[in-house]
Design a protein around this motif. Structure first.
Motif, short mmCIF file in Angstrom:
data_model
loop_
_atom_site.label_atom_id
_atom_site.label_comp_id
_atom_site.label_asym_id
_atom_site.label_seq_id
_atom_site.Cartn_x
_atom_site.Cartn_y
_atom_site.Cartn_z
N TRP A 159 10.62 0.44 -9.75
CA TRP A 159 9.36 0.74 -10.41
C TRP A 159 8.56 1.71 -9.57
O TRP A 159 8.88 1.95 -8.41
N HIS A 160 7.58 2.29 -10.20
CA HIS A 160 6.63 3.15 -9.49
C HIS A 160 5.32 2.40 -9.42
O HIS A 160 4.85 1.85 -10.42
N ALA A 161 4.73 2.34 -8.25
CA ALA A 161 3.50 1.60 -8.06
C ALA A 161 2.31 2.55 -8.07
O ALA A 161 2.35 3.62 -7.48
N ASN A 162 1.29 2.14 -8.77
CA ASN A 162 0.02 2.85 -8.80
C ASN A 162 -1.03 1.80 -8.50
O ASN A 162 -1.48 1.08 -9.39
N GLY A 163 -1.37 1.65 -7.23
CA GLY A 163 -2.22 0.54 -6.82
C GLY A 163 -1.42 -0.74 -6.98
O GLY A 163 -0.31 -0.86 -6.49
N LYS A 199 9.56 -0.57 -0.06
CA LYS A 199 8.44 0.25 -0.52
C LYS A 199 8.52 1.64 0.10
O LYS A 199 9.21 1.84 1.10
N PRO A 200 7.79 2.59 -0.49
CA PRO A 200 7.80 3.95 0.07
C PRO A 200 7.30 3.94 1.52
O PRO A 200 6.34 3.26 1.85
N ASN A 201 7.98 4.68 2.36
CA ASN A 201 7.59 4.83 3.76
C ASN A 201 7.00 6.24 3.91
O ASN A 201 7.72 7.18 4.20
N GLY A 202 5.73 6.35 3.64
CA GLY A 202 5.09 7.67 3.64
C GLY A 202 4.72 8.05 2.23
O GLY A 202 4.06 7.30 1.52
#
Length: 140
Positions: A57-61, A37-40
């Motif tokens: 994928w891109h997560a939005n919530g 997952k993104p770190n920051g």
């Protein structure tokens, strides 16, 4: 002479003792497997699977947007940063040269674009699409 010959034959057919896990060199593919997952900042997630497939994928919530399927292969000739190729398995087909630096549960991942050469260190400002990621603890 015969005892020496018998000893040599026994040594040739005797099974070798397994290498203790503590002495085995970790394989990068095994270390990379999992969900990152993104770190920051950022919203891009990466799920590297041991079978050589990758889901991004891109997560939005809790919602996933722009999910894509890829295959990945490590360049065995590269060192640090490690190189790999991503190949998108859906349309439009695409192959990307990438680089990564893995440090435990932290991953720096970059797409090499526009014929750029691989830098010695992955850092912002080098014309790379750069991601700083952390391994998820639950594997999701």
């Amino acid at each position: 002479m015969r005892p020496l010959l018998a000893l040599a034959l026994l040594a040739a057919v005797a099974p070798a003792a397994p290498v203790p896990k503590s002495l085995k060199k970790p394989v990068l593919a095994d270390q990379l497997a999992g969900t990152w997952k993104p770190n920051g900042t950022g919203s891009a997630w990466f799920q590297f699977n041991p079978d050589g497939t990758l889901k991004t994928w891109h997560a939005n919530g809790n919602a996933r947007n722009s999910e894509m399927q890829w295959t990945w292969a490590i360049d065995p000739e590269s060192s640090t940063p490690q190189r790999l190729k991503l190949t998108r398995t859906s349309e439009p087909r695409q192959t990307l040269d990438c680089a990564l630096e893995l440090d435990g549960d932290s991953l720096t991942f970059a797409f090499l674009t526009g014929g750029k050469t691989l830098p010695a260190k992955l850092a912002a400002g080098q014309g790379l699409e750069l991601y700083h990621l952390a391994r998820t603890s639950d594997g999701k």
